[in-house]
Design an enzyme around this catalytic site. Structure first.
Site, PDB file in Angstrom:
ATOM      1  N   LYS A  53      62.694  50.774  22.093  1.00 37.82           N
ATOM      2  CA  LYS A  53      63.614  51.874  22.450  1.00 37.82           C
ATOM      3  C   LYS A  53      65.040  51.368  22.653  1.00 37.82           C
ATOM      4  CE  LYS A  53      59.819  54.364  24.691  1.00 37.82           C
ATOM      5  NZ  LYS A  53      59.204  54.740  25.974  1.00 37.82           N
ATOM      6  N   VAL A  93      54.657  48.636  27.333  1.00 43.06           N
ATOM      7  CA  VAL A  93      53.240  48.569  27.717  1.00 43.06           C
ATOM      8  C   VAL A  93      52.452  47.515  26.929  1.00 43.06           C
ATOM      9  CG1 VAL A  93      53.051  50.923  28.649  1.00 43.06           C
ATOM     10  CG2 VAL A  93      52.533  50.500  26.231  1.00 43.06           C
ATOM     11  N   SER A 138      57.657  49.796  24.089  1.00 41.81           N
ATOM     12  CA  SER A 138      58.880  50.469  24.550  1.00 41.81           C
ATOM     13  C   SER A 138      60.149  49.644  24.412  1.00 41.81           C
ATOM     14  CB  SER A 138      58.745  50.825  26.024  1.00 41.81           C
ATOM     15  OG  SER A 138      58.412  52.164  26.145  1.00 41.81           O
ATOM     16  N   TYR A 181      58.305  57.334  15.667  1.00 37.84           N
ATOM     17  CA  TYR A 181      58.294  56.750  17.018  1.00 37.84           C
ATOM     18  C   TYR A 181      57.116  55.771  17.187  1.00 37.84           C
ATOM     19  CZ  TYR A 181      57.421  56.633  22.079  1.00 37.84           C
ATOM     20  OH  TYR A 181      57.152  56.222  23.359  1.00 37.84           O
ATOM     21  N   TYR A 230      60.975  52.184  34.088  1.00 35.17           N
ATOM     22  CA  TYR A 230      60.453  53.498  34.475  1.00 35.17           C
ATOM     23  C   TYR A 230      60.639  53.741  35.963  1.00 35.17           C
ATOM     24  CZ  TYR A 230      58.510  53.129  29.825  1.00 35.17           C
ATOM     25  OH  TYR A 230      58.368  52.975  28.486  1.00 35.17           O
TER      26      TYR A 230
HETATM   27  N1  GLU Z   1      54.260  53.615  22.550  1.00 36.15           N
HETATM   28  C1  GLU Z   1      54.108  53.731  23.977  1.00 36.15           C
HETATM   29  C2  GLU Z   1      53.945  55.190  24.354  1.00 36.15           C
HETATM   30  O1  GLU Z   1      54.567  56.007  23.779  1.00 36.15           O
HETATM   31  C3  GLU Z   1      55.308  53.148  24.633  1.00 36.15           C
HETATM   32  C4  GLU Z   1      55.246  53.161  26.142  1.00 36.15           C
HETATM   33  C5  GLU Z   1      55.755  51.908  26.784  1.00 36.15           C
HETATM   34  O2  GLU Z   1      55.782  50.841  26.191  1.00 36.15           O
HETATM   35  O3  GLU Z   1      56.146  51.981  27.941  1.00 36.15           O
HETATM   36  O4  GLU Z   1      53.210  55.546  25.224  1.00 36.15           O
END
Ligand code: GLU
Length: 309
Positions: free
Chosen positions: A70, A260, A67, A194, A242
């Site tokens: 992002k 994650v 993530s 993604y 989050y």
């Molecule tokens: N590629 C992971 C997903 O889409 C990213 C989630 C994360 O790192 O929080 O679930």
């Protein structure tokens, strides 16, 4: 942040404390490739505004940034679309888990923010308007390499493929977005892009260098406009962990984004970019010991933006 030897001493102490922890959290198991990462790894890296860098532990071992990518896609999208982006994605923290379809339904297809999965999928989709998935991924990788001043950064195809096999929740989010008219490309195209940018692999040291532009230090010219940097830092502060973002603000108190893959990129505006990697997540999906390490660092180096002493 203080002089080099003082930071080195602090990082050493933190690694020692983290090394002794019994409860290290659990690696993400919904992405097969991440499930078996050794939870004994631990690395910290601090890249200060003047470019000097202090790293400790397993800082040269690559991991999946997940993530944290992002942040980079948001930076590119803001550079390209400016405030128009906010018609498609909100700027509010979410009290739902990061891949919640319920959250998206509640907001009629407008994701709460660019860091929950649905929001990041929309941001990725916005980048595909003017290029194929391959071109878009090349642009993202170029951006990250430029920011890190390091061409030895790659996308781990096995991680991307593994997430594609088991990313059912993300597929459901993409289809929901499409149903609400908030996805311009085919679900497969957007998700493929993604999954691949989430699968960028970097070392702790590379990640800290790549985040330096967020602290306002943009070597080799402006990467993105300062006004967008301010927006990204604000969103990292309120939404970067989050539904555990409040806890992170309480314990650490600086803009940060977790992934994650069990790493965290944290920013001390105008002063430094910091990364930690310690495989094993807490209940919110954030690195359990990574958070503890940053809490110790924030305390000892007085980093919290909420501190008044
Ligand atoms: N590629 C992971 C997903 O889409 C990213 C989630 C994360 O790192 O929080 O679930």
């Amino acid at each position: 942040m203080g002089d080099k030897s003082r930071i080195e001493a602090i990082l050493g102490k933190i690694l020692e404390a983290v090394g002794q922890a019994d409860d290290r959290g659990r690696p993400a198991d919904y992405i097969e490739q991440l499930a078996y990462v050794d939870t004994r790894y631990c690395a910290l890296s601090v890249c200060v505004a003047n470019g000097s860098q202090i790293s400790a532990g397993d800082h040269a071992t690559p991991f999946s940034i997940q993530s944290i990518s992002k942040v980079f896609t948001l930076a590119i999208a803001l550079g390209r679309h400016g405030n128009q982006l906010w018609h498609r994605v909100g700027r509010e923290p979410s009290n739902y888990v990061f891949n919640s379809a319920q959250a998206l339904e509640t907001r009629a297809g407008i994701p709460a923010n660019p860091f929950v999965n649905s929001g990041a999928i929309v941001v990725t989709d916005s980048l595909l308007v003017s290029g194929s998935p391959r071109e878009t991924l090349a642009e993202i990788l170029h951006f990250v390499r430029y920011a890190a001043s390091d061409d030895d950064i790659f996308i781990d195809g096995a991680v991307a493929a593994s997430e594609k096999r088991t990313g059912h929740k993300n597929f459901s989010l993409a289809h929901l977005l499409r149903a609400y008219g908030n996805l311009t490309q085919e679900c497969d195209e957007t998700l493929g892009t993604y999954f691949h940018h989430c699968a960028i692999a970097m070392t702790c040291a590379q990640l800290a260098r790549s985040g330096r532009f967020l602290a306002g230090v943009q070597p080799g010219g402006t990467v993105i406009a300062p006004t967008h940097l301010r927006s990204i830092n604000a969103l990292m502060s309120t939404c970067g962990h989050y539904n555990g973002s409040g806890e992170f603000a309480f314990r650490v108190g600086i803009p940060a984004k977790s992934g994650v893959g069990s790493s965290i990129l944290a920013i001390v505006p105008r002063r430094a970019s910091i990364t930690v990697w310690s495989p094993g997540l807490d209940d919110y999906g954030n690195s359990k010991l990574g958070l503890a390490a940053l809490e110790m660092l924030s305390e000892r180096a007085k980093l919290s933006m909420f501190a008044v002493d």
